[in-house]
Design a protein around this motif. Structure first.
Motif, PDB file in Angstrom:
ATOM      1  N   SER A 413      -3.773  35.337 -40.307  1.00  0.00           N
ATOM      2  CA  SER A 413      -2.258  35.231 -41.172  1.00  0.00           C
ATOM      3  C   SER A 413      -2.460  34.373 -42.251  1.00  0.00           C
ATOM      4  CB  SER A 413      -1.289  34.984 -40.262  1.00  0.00           C
ATOM      5  OG  SER A 413      -1.682  33.903 -39.424  1.00  0.00           O
ATOM      6  N   GLN A 414      -3.388  33.662 -42.283  1.00  0.00           N
ATOM      7  CA  GLN A 414      -3.915  32.437 -43.263  1.00  0.00           C
ATOM      8  C   GLN A 414      -4.123  33.094 -44.529  1.00  0.00           C
ATOM      9  OE1 GLN A 414      -6.413  28.904 -41.683  1.00  0.00           O
ATOM     10  NE2 GLN A 414      -7.227  30.942 -40.540  1.00  0.00           N
ATOM     11  N   GLU A 417      -8.218  33.620 -48.837  1.00  0.00           N
ATOM     12  CA  GLU A 417      -9.470  32.552 -49.335  1.00  0.00           C
ATOM     13  C   GLU A 417      -9.726  31.893 -48.116  1.00  0.00           C
ATOM     14  OE1 GLU A 417      -6.685  32.836 -50.835  1.00  0.00           O
ATOM     15  OE2 GLU A 417      -7.200  33.795 -52.730  1.00  0.00           O
ATOM     16  N   GLU A 418      -8.851  31.406 -47.237  1.00  0.00           N
ATOM     17  CA  GLU A 418      -9.214  30.495 -46.047  1.00  0.00           C
ATOM     18  C   GLU A 418      -9.795  31.174 -45.058  1.00  0.00           C
ATOM     19  OE1 GLU A 418      -9.541  27.290 -43.573  1.00  0.00           O
ATOM     20  OE2 GLU A 418      -9.054  27.466 -45.749  1.00  0.00           O
ATOM     21  N   VAL A 419      -9.383  32.504 -44.836  1.00  0.00           N
ATOM     22  CA  VAL A 419     -10.126  33.377 -43.960  1.00  0.00           C
ATOM     23  C   VAL A 419     -11.673  33.635 -44.153  1.00  0.00           C
ATOM     24  CG1 VAL A 419     -10.151  35.426 -42.736  1.00  0.00           C
ATOM     25  CG2 VAL A 419      -7.843  34.312 -43.118  1.00  0.00           C
ATOM     26  N   ALA A 450      -9.433  30.558 -30.877  1.00  0.00           N
ATOM     27  CA  ALA A 450      -8.960  30.926 -32.271  1.00  0.00           C
ATOM     28  C   ALA A 450      -9.358  29.854 -33.121  1.00  0.00           C
ATOM     29  CB  ALA A 450      -7.457  31.021 -32.120  1.00  0.00           C
ATOM     30  N   VAL A 451      -9.320  30.141 -34.494  1.00  0.00           N
ATOM     31  CA  VAL A 451      -9.301  29.330 -35.589  1.00  0.00           C
ATOM     32  C   VAL A 451      -7.987  29.361 -36.350  1.00  0.00           C
ATOM     33  CG1 VAL A 451     -10.528  28.743 -37.737  1.00  0.00           C
ATOM     34  CG2 VAL A 451     -12.029  29.901 -36.045  1.00  0.00           C
ATOM     35  N   ASP A 452      -7.211  28.169 -36.053  1.00  0.00           N
ATOM     36  CA  ASP A 452      -6.016  28.065 -36.304  1.00  0.00           C
ATOM     37  C   ASP A 452      -5.766  27.040 -37.371  1.00  0.00           C
ATOM     38  OD1 ASP A 452      -4.922  30.066 -34.675  1.00  0.00           O
ATOM     39  OD2 ASP A 452      -4.747  28.741 -32.895  1.00  0.00           O
ATOM     40  N   THR A 453      -4.371  27.112 -37.941  1.00  0.00           N
ATOM     41  CA  THR A 453      -4.250  26.124 -39.091  1.00  0.00           C
ATOM     42  C   THR A 453      -2.707  25.660 -38.569  1.00  0.00           C
ATOM     43  OG1 THR A 453      -5.488  27.070 -40.865  1.00  0.00           O
ATOM     44  CG2 THR A 453      -3.693  25.387 -41.502  1.00  0.00           C
ATOM     45  N   SER A 454      -2.799  24.677 -37.823  1.00  0.00           N
ATOM     46  CA  SER A 454      -1.541  24.160 -37.537  1.00  0.00           C
ATOM     47  C   SER A 454      -0.223  24.223 -38.355  1.00  0.00           C
ATOM     48  CB  SER A 454      -1.640  22.867 -36.517  1.00  0.00           C
ATOM     49  OG  SER A 454      -2.056  21.819 -37.371  1.00  0.00           O
ATOM     50  N   THR A 455      -0.606  23.841 -39.582  1.00  0.00           N
ATOM     51  CA  THR A 455       0.465  23.707 -40.785  1.00  0.00           C
ATOM     52  C   THR A 455       1.250  24.767 -40.897  1.00  0.00           C
ATOM     53  OG1 THR A 455      -1.207  23.827 -42.313  1.00  0.00           O
ATOM     54  CG2 THR A 455      -0.650  21.545 -41.504  1.00  0.00           C
ATOM     55  N   SER A 460       5.716  30.233 -43.420  1.00  0.00           N
ATOM     56  CA  SER A 460       4.718  30.404 -44.384  1.00  0.00           C
ATOM     57  C   SER A 460       3.878  31.587 -44.042  1.00  0.00           C
ATOM     58  CB  SER A 460       3.493  29.187 -44.140  1.00  0.00           C
ATOM     59  OG  SER A 460       3.055  28.989 -42.932  1.00  0.00           O
ATOM     60  N   ALA A 461       3.740  32.183 -42.702  1.00  0.00           N
ATOM     61  CA  ALA A 461       3.080  33.186 -42.222  1.00  0.00           C
ATOM     62  C   ALA A 461       3.806  34.306 -42.943  1.00  0.00           C
ATOM     63  CB  ALA A 461       2.969  33.206 -40.828  1.00  0.00           C
TER      64      ALA A 461
END
Length: 658
Positions: A413-414, A417-419, A450-455, A460-461
C-alpha cells in the motif's frame, strides 16, 4: 559498452596539464563507499590499475566507473570485485570489458563498473592497441586512485573523437584544442599512432584541431580509419563481436527466481514490470496467469475439458520458460507462482490433477514476495470482485506466507517507488550473497515478516490507492497523446472496449457516449473525439455520424489476414480512413503489443522503429525479428507487418463558403 566512448569529459580533461603534478591540499573529494572499497581492494592486489575517467562523478556515479587493470589480475578479478560487494554480468562480444554491479540500498541506486585490460577503439573494439601496459606504467597517483598521465589522456581523448565519433562536436572543440596542444609535445602513444596511420596523417589531425578547422574532421577521421594498420583485422573483429553480442548478457553464479503472489489489484504486474525495466541485471518476466483471456477462448469454452487443457498448457509453458531463462543466467521475475494452487478449493478431479501438476512443473521461487494490501485499496485500484472478497483472499495469502520457505511480506500500500526499492534490495541480497552480506552489515537479516512504514496511516493509504488507481487507468488512455485534443469535450467509443478501459474513458470524460447502436438525433455530430477498438463496418459508420467536423477518430486495430471483411492490416485501416475523407491520417505501432504498450511508435519514422528494436534486442529471436523489420523498412512494407497499432485521422471541416 565501449571504453573509448567514456574517455575524460570536458571538465576532466581541462585539468590535463595538472594531472602529472603532485596532489594539492584542498577540499577532500567525496567518493562513494562502494567505489572506495573497489579502489582499496585493487590496491591490495599489488598490481597496477587506474581510473580512466569520471574523477568528478565518484560520490554517487551517474554513469559507469571505467577502470583499466593489469591483465595478470583477470584470473582473480571476479573474486576481488566480490570482496568489494560487486557481482559480474557476463556479456560476450565486448572485447576485454567486464561489467560489475552493486546496489546501494541507502541511496536506492545501482553502481556499475566497466573494467578493461586492453585499450581498443570503435563501437565493437575493432581497432586494438598494445598501449594498456604502457599507460599503467606511466600512471599518476591522485589521492585514493590512479589516473593516466597528461599526454596519454590527451591522445586517448583525441583518438576517441576521431576513431569513435568521426567528428569533433561543438561542445568539445575547446577541450580538443587543449588536448591537441598537450599531444603535440609527443609521447609514447604519439609514436605508435604515427606508425599506425602515418606521421603525416597524425600531424594533420593535430594541426586541424589546433587551427580550429573542425569541419574537416570527418574527412581526416575517415582517412585514419582506412589507414589504421597493425593488429588483427578490424573488419573481422567487428563482425565477430556483433555476432557474439546477440547471445545476450547473463549473470555469473547463482541466478535467483523471484515470485510474486497476491490478490488482483495488489500491484504484482506493476512491480515486476518496474523491476524488469529498472534493474540493470539480465532479467526475464514470466507471466503464470492461467485463466487470462486468449485468442482461442471462444473455441476452447465449447470443448469439454478445453479450459483445463488451456490451464495445463500455460502452466507447462511457464514452468519450462522459467527453467530455461534461469539456465541462461537470467533473473526470472514470475508473476504468480505454483503456490496459488494451495489456495484453491477442493474442486473436481481435473482441478486437483492440474493443481498437482502446477506444483510439480513450476519451479519453486528462491524468494517469494507476498504483497499485502487492504481489500478496500485493491478494490479501488481495479474495481474487481468486492472489498470483502479481496480482504478474505488477503488473509489467506498472509496465512500461506507464514508456512512457505523464503516468503517475505511487503506492504504494497506504500508508493510504487518504495515497494520497488524494497524488492530491488531483496533481489540484490539474493543474487549476490557476499555483496548482500557486506551491504547489510549491521542490519538484521530479512525474515518472512511485513515490511511496513509506520508513518503511513489510513488516510495516506487511501490517497496512495487513489493515485495508483488513477495511474493504472490513465495508462490505458495513452492514445490521447497522439491527438491534439488531450481533454475531449465529448468522447464517444465503440468496438471491443473492455470494462476496465470504459472505466478509464469515463475518468477522462464522465459523460462518454457508447456508439454501438445507430447514431441519430441529438447524438449526431456532437463528439470531438471517438475511440474505436477493432470495430466493424457498422461501428465505423456510427462513429462517423457522431463525430463533429474537425473532430478526431482513433482506431485501435490488429493485423488479421483471416478477417472476412474490412481492413486486414494497419495500412488497410489507413487507406480506409483516407477513402472516407479523413485528413492527417497517421499510423502508430503499439510496441510490443496493445496489452503491454511501452511505446507508441510512428510507422513513418524508421529512426523511431530502429530505436525501439534496439531497446528490445534481447527478446526471443530478437535478431531474426530485427532483420525482418529492417527488410520491411527497406521495402516500405512495415505497416503491412505491424501486428497491433493505432490509426488516427481528422474529419474535415464543413465547407462554410456559401
Amino acid at each position: 559498452m565501449d571504453i573509448t566512448s567514456d574517455l575524460p569529459l570536458p571538465e576532466e580533461l581541462g585539468r590535463v596539464g595538472a594531472l602529472g603534478g603532485p596532489d594539492l591540499p584542498g577540499k577532500p573529494q567525496l567518493i562513494h563507499p562502494r567505489v572506495a572499497a573497489v579502489f582499496g581492494t585493487l590496491d591490495g592486489t599489488g598490481l597496477p590499475w587506474l581510473l580512466l575517467r569520471g574523477e568528478d562523478d565518484l560520490a554517487l556515479p551517474s554513469g559507469d566507473v571505467d577502470i583499466l587493470v593489469d591483465k595478470h589480475l583477470l584470473s582473480r578479478l571476479d573474486d576481488v570485485m566480490a570482496a568489494a560487494g560487486f557481482c559480474r554480468v557476463l556479456a560476450w562480444g565486448h572485447g576485454s570489458h567486464r561489467f560489475y554491479f552493486s546496489y546501494s540500498a541507502e541511496d536506492g541506486a545501482w553502481i556499475k563498473l566497466d573494467v578493461v585490460s586492453d585499450l581498443a577503439f570503435g563501437s565493437c573494439q575493432q581497432w586494438r592497441t598494445p598501449w594498456a601496459a604502457r599507460c599503467l606504467r606511466r600512471r599518476v597517483r591522485r589521492g585514493p586512485y590512479w589516473t593516466p598521465d597528461a599526454a596519454d589522456q590527451a591522445w586517448l581523448f583525441l583518438l576517441h573523437l576521431f576513431m569513435d565519433k568521426g567528428e569533433v562536436a561543438p561542445e568539445r572543440q575547446d577541450l580538443a584544442r587543449t588536448a591537441a596542444k598537450v599531444a603535440a609535445d609527443g609521447g609514447r602513444i604519439a609514436e605508435s599512432v604515427r606508425r599506425r596511420v602515418g606521421a603525416g596523417l597524425a600531424t594533420d589531425m593535430l594541426n586541424l584541431v589546433i587551427a580550429g578547422r573542425f569541419e574537416d574532421a570527418p574527412a581526416v577521421a575517415a582517412r585514419m580509419k582506412a589507414s589504421w594498420s597493425g593488429g588483427p583485422s578490424p573488419a573481422f573483429i567487428e563482425v565477430l563481436n556483433r555476432t557474439l553480442r546477440r547471445s545476450g548478457a547473463r549473470l555469473r553464479g547463482h541466478t535467483p527466481l523471484l515470485g510474486v503472489m497476491a490478490p488482483d489489484g495488489a500491484g504484482k504486474t506493476t512491480l515486476l514490470n518496474g523491476l524488469h525495466a529498472d534493474v540493470p541485471l539480465p532479467t526475464k518476466y514470466v507471466y503464470m496467469g492461467l485463466w487470462g483471456a486468449g485468442p482461442f477462448d471462444a473455441v476452447l469454452n465449447r470443448i469439454p475439458g478445453g479450459r483445463t487443457a488451456k490451464k495445463v498448457y500455460r502452466l507447462v509453458r511457464g514452468g519450462v520458460l522459467a527453467r530455461f531463462y534461469r539456465r541462461m543466467g537470467k533473473v526470472v521475475l514470475m508473476d504468480r507462482v505454483a503456490y496459488d494452487a494451495l489456495l484453491a478449493g477442493p474442486g473436481g478431479p481435473l482441478a486437483r490433477i492440474s493443481n498437482a501438476l502446477a506444483l510439480a512443473v513450476i519451479p519453486a521461487p528462491d524468494v517469494l514476495l507476498v504483497l499485502d494490501v487492504p481489500g478496500a485499496v485493491m478494490f479501488e485500484r481495479k474495481g474487481e470482485h468486492s472489498p470483502e472478497v479481496l480482504e478474505s483472499w488477503r488473509n489467506d495469502y498472509l496465512q500461506l506466507a507464514d508456512r512457505l520457505p523464503g516468503s517475505r511480506v511487503v506492504d504494497a500500500s506504500q508508493p510504487v517507488e518504495e515497494v520497488q526499492r524494497v524488492a530491488t534490495g531483496i533481489i540484490w541480497d539474493t543474487c549476490s550473497p557476499e555483496a548482500g552480506t557486506a551491504a547489510t552489515a549491521g542490519r538484521a537479516p530479512h525474515r518472512p515478516t511485513a515490511v511496513d512504514t509506520s508513518t503511513h496511516g489510513g488516510t495516506s493509504a487511501e490517497a496512495g490507492a487513489g493515485e495508483a488507481l488513477s495511474l493504472h487507468l490513465w495508462r490505458l488512455l495513452d492514445w490521447r497523446f497522439l491527438l491534439p485534443v488531450l481533454q475531449p469535450r465529448t468522447l464517444g467509443f465503440a468496438g471491443r472496449i473492455s470494462a476496465e478501459t470504459e472505466s478509464a474513458l469515463r475518468l477522462l470524460d464522465p459523460r462518454a457516449v457508447r456508439l454501438d447502436g445507430p447514431v441519430a438525433g441529438p447524438d449526431a455530430g456532437k463528439c470531438d473525439v471517438v475511440l474505436l477498438s477493432s470495430p466493424d463496418s457498422g461501428q465505423i459508420e456510427n462513429a462517423e455520424r457522431a463525430l463533429e467536423p474537425g473532430g478526431w477518430i482513433c482506431v485501435e486495430a490488429s493485423r488479421s489476414l483471416l478477417r472476412n471483411q474490412g481492413p486486414r492490416t494497419l495500412r488497410g485501416w489507413k487507406r480506409s480512413l483516407e477513402r472516407r475523407g479523413y485528413q492527417d491520417v497517421a499510423v502508430y505501432w503499439n510496441a510490443p503489443n496493445r496489452d503491454r504498450t511501452a511505446r507508441l511508435v510512428p510507422v513513418r519514422s524508421s529512426v523511431s522503429i530502429r530505436d525501439t528494436l534496439a531497446l528490445r534486442k534481447d527478446v526471443c529471436f530478437g535478431a531474426l525479428k530485427a532483420a525482418a523489420v529492417h527488410t520491411a523498412l527497406a521495402l516500405r512494407v512495415f505497416d503491412l507487418l505491424v501486428p497491433e497499432g493505432t490509426v488516427t485521422g481528422r474529419r474535415p471541416e464543413r465547407n462554410v463558403a456559401q
